[in-house]
Scaffold this active site. Sequence first.
Site, PDB file in Angstrom:
ATOM      1  N   CYS A 122      34.026  82.082  65.383  1.00  0.00           N
ATOM      2  CA  CYS A 122      35.234  81.645  64.691  1.00  0.00           C
ATOM      3  C   CYS A 122      36.510  82.248  65.292  1.00  0.00           C
ATOM      4  O   CYS A 122      36.884  81.872  66.402  1.00  0.00           O
ATOM      5  CB  CYS A 122      35.092  81.942  63.203  1.00  0.00           C
ATOM      6  SG  CYS A 122      36.239  80.998  62.201  1.00  0.00           S
ATOM      7  N   HIS A 166      29.535  80.596  60.728  1.00  0.00           N
ATOM      8  CA  HIS A 166      29.145  81.874  60.125  1.00  0.00           C
ATOM      9  C   HIS A 166      27.763  81.667  59.519  1.00  0.00           C
ATOM     10  O   HIS A 166      27.243  80.549  59.490  1.00  0.00           O
ATOM     11  CB  HIS A 166      30.118  82.247  59.002  1.00  0.00           C
ATOM     12  CG  HIS A 166      31.526  82.429  59.458  1.00  0.00           C
ATOM     13  ND1 HIS A 166      31.938  83.522  60.188  1.00  0.00           N
ATOM     14  CD2 HIS A 166      32.633  81.664  59.283  1.00  0.00           C
ATOM     15  CE1 HIS A 166      33.236  83.419  60.434  1.00  0.00           C
ATOM     16  NE2 HIS A 166      33.681  82.302  59.901  1.00  0.00           N
TER      17      HIS A 166
HETATM   18  N1  GLN Z   1      41.935  83.063  61.179  1.00  0.00           N
HETATM   19  C1  GLN Z   1      41.248  82.004  61.832  1.00  0.00           C
HETATM   20  C2  GLN Z   1      41.444  80.626  61.212  1.00  0.00           C
HETATM   21  O1  GLN Z   1      41.709  80.497  60.041  1.00  0.00           O
HETATM   22  C3  GLN Z   1      39.767  82.329  61.922  1.00  0.00           C
HETATM   23  C4  GLN Z   1      39.070  82.368  60.602  1.00  0.00           C
HETATM   24  C5  GLN Z   1      37.656  82.893  60.689  1.00  0.00           C
HETATM   25  O2  GLN Z   1      37.300  83.657  61.582  1.00  0.00           O
HETATM   26  N2  GLN Z   1      36.823  82.535  59.736  1.00  0.00           N
HETATM   27  O3  GLN Z   1      41.322  79.651  61.919  1.00  0.00           O
END
Ligand code: GLN
Length: 236
Positions: free
Chosen positions: A94, A194
């Site tokens: 992510c 995730h």
């Molecule tokens: N902050 C990033 C986004 O919102 C990644 C979020 C995350 O790692 N779940 O795209």
Amino acid sequence: MSESTVRIGLVLPDVMGTYGDSGNALVLQQRLRMRGHDAEIVEIGLSDPVPDSLDLYTLGGAEDSAQRLATRHLQRYPGLQRAAERGAPVLAICAAIQVLGHWYETSSGERVDGVGLLDATTSPQQVRSIGEVVTTPITDALSLPLTGFENHRGGTTLGPDARGLGRVTRGVGNGVGDGLEGAVQGSVIGTYLHGPVLARNPELADHLLARALQVDSLPPLDLPEVELLRRERLRA
Ligand code: GLN
């Protein structure tokens, strides 16, 4: 620790570990141990330089502010970049895809230069993508559907040097309309999933381990509980 101990780098769990992604390092360690290998998790925090000598690396997701701290740290201590150049496998979840790309824009519109390991750029989308994802892997090295849970606002566009990890059959994925999820370039695999993703997708875990051990494949593990979890998630 012996010379043959496999060393798994858990990179910046103090800032990039908000969604339980550190579990990926545990899965790798456990799958190695079950096959008789010694395996050690090396935690690299914001007060440590990033070593380039480890066998494989994992990075987890994060909120925008934590992601910025991680980006600065990886630029200051480029051990991960050197390791990837010599072919050490890197799993980036992510926010870590965004950090390893050329640049990303935060939700507030600030553009931050990334690490440049992935030919990818990320901009915030109007709607946050949250929910279960299923994809069909694009690489021949994987044959089973990938499952995970996404929660991101960034949408990632891949350049010609990166390929997607999977084609989305459920959920959003990279979120820019090309139907792709994740990014693969050299020894780096990025995904929005995730889960932790390696608990839900043991084939991906073994793919990373085989690359780290420089073997074509690993002896299978018979783990009915893991199969049950997979079936549940795919059915959900
Ligand atoms: N902050 C990033 C986004 O919102 C990644 C979020 C995350 O790692 N779940 O795209």
